[in-house]
Design a protein around this motif. Structure first.
Motif, PDB file in Angstrom:
ATOM      1  N   PRO A  99      -8.720  17.849  -3.668  1.00 16.31           N
ATOM      2  CA  PRO A  99      -7.336  17.356  -3.548  1.00 16.31           C
ATOM      3  C   PRO A  99      -6.870  17.246  -2.099  1.00 16.31           C
TER       4      PRO A  99
ATOM      5  N   LEU B 254      -5.915  13.745  -0.378  1.00 13.36           N
ATOM      6  CA  LEU B 254      -4.539  13.578   0.092  1.00 13.36           C
ATOM      7  C   LEU B 254      -4.503  13.221   1.574  1.00 13.36           C
TER       8      LEU B 254
ATOM      9  N   ALA C  42      -7.339   7.270  -5.732  1.00 16.10           N
ATOM     10  CA  ALA C  42      -7.492   8.559  -6.414  1.00 16.10           C
ATOM     11  C   ALA C  42      -8.325   8.404  -7.682  1.00 16.10           C
TER      12      ALA C  42
ATOM     13  N   LEU D  29     -12.118  10.022  -8.094  1.00 13.35           N
ATOM     14  CA  LEU D  29     -12.301  11.092  -9.080  1.00 13.35           C
ATOM     15  C   LEU D  29     -13.133  10.644 -10.280  1.00 13.35           C
TER      16      LEU D  29
END
Length: 327
Positions: A266, A270, A192, A196
């Protein structure tokens, strides 16, 4: 030379011949990026193995004209770029690949309209086309990235061998569960964060160190002695967590190559991670089932089979490590 050694050498030769860079996606890749109201840039990458390079070609609607540059060889794939000119918008039109026959490698399609969300779809024989939407479907994004995540760990030989080695080292149910949970938590954090843009590491050292992590596990398996647990066996979740942080950077590198849909980052992140976990659980279940079957039906063969597998895993990982530090 006994039969087991001959089998090990044959498998080593087979795996060493595969150029298995960490987290390199094996499917084909087609990208349409809009540059003006009427013009798009096309990138088409087809693996040499799998049939796409020889049989498949971009499929575009009748109102679009493609001018493709001369294809070039890039590693294990053929890459071509070109210009697509369309007389009207692609929304509602069908794009994809023509010539995907049964048995062909899958391909990832990425459509990036100008100033609008990116859309992605997994193309496969029998479902080799995609209707471009005005607004991408969130569940389409979720489905695509989940499948990519599963295939990434199952077809990514380095991650697969790491998980197999972890099971061979621990072999006990709760220890494997604890280590797998720690590995999951750790690579979720770095996946993550790196995806990002919060932090990151150069990809080349990450790939080499991932191979080295597999070598480390192989050495630990060989040195393990009944009644004398090593540190990796006493606190396996610590080891799995530390290596999981490293593997997360590898997963992030693959995800950067694919790209993320602008409006559903997201969801894509995920579901990609969930796909990785599903693939990881599948590998653990299969490896544990094989060990249980050996214990039940051929208990004397269990230890030799584990050791032969360990030496094979360590040899292949060592080959990858040397290849990657010299690449």
């Amino acid at each position: 030379m006994n039969a087991v050694l001959r089998l090990v050498l044959a498998l080593f030769a087979m795996l060493a011949a595969i150029e298995a860079r960490a987290d390199e996606l094996r499917p084909g890749y087609m990208e349409l990026t809009q540059e003006t109201a009427a013009e798009w840039k096309l990138v088409w990458k087809a693996p040499i193995l799998g049939g796409l390079a020889t049989r498949a070609r971009p499929l575009l609607p009748d109102f679009c004209e493609l001018k493709l540059d001369t294809p070039r060889l890039s590693g294990p794939a053929v890459v071509a770029t070109g210009k697509v000119t369309c007389s009207r918008p692609l929304e509602g039109a069908t794009v994809g690949l023509d010539g995907m026959e049964p048995g062909s490698t899958d391909a990832l399609l990425r459509v990036a309209p100008l100033g609008r969300p990116i859309q992605t779809e997994r193309l496969a024989p029998g479902s080799s086309s995609f209707t471009v939407n005005a607004v991408p479907d969130r569940w389409q994004v979720a489905r695509t990235y989940f499948v990519i995540g599963v295939e990434h760990i199952v077809a990514g030989f380095d991650h697969l061998l790491f998980v197999v080695a972890l099971v061979l080292l621990l072999q006990r149910g709760w220890s494997v569960v604890a280590a797998a949970t720690a590995f999951t938590l750790a690579h979720s954090i770095t996946l993550a964060g790196a995806t990002l843009g919060l932090f990151g590491l150069p990809q080349a050292p990450v790939e080499a160190t991932i191979a080295l992590s597999i070598v480390f596990l192989a050495v630990e398996i060989v040195k393990a002695r009944p009644g004398e647990p090593r540190l990796s066996e006493r606190v396996p979740w610590v080891l799995a967590f530390l290596f999981g942080l490293l593997h997360g950077f590898g997963f992030a590198g693959a995800l950067r190559e694919i790209g993320l849909p602008e409006t559903d980052v997201p969801m894509a992140l995920l579901t990609f991670n969930l796909g990785v976990e599903a693939g990881q659980l599948l590998i653990i279940a299969v490896t544990a089932a094989v060990l249980a079957a050996l214990e039940r039906f051929a208990p004397k063969a269990r230890r030799p089979a584990v050791m032969a597998s360990t030496y094979l895993i360590g040899a292949v990982a060592s080959f990858w490590f040397i290849e990657r530090i010299w690449a």
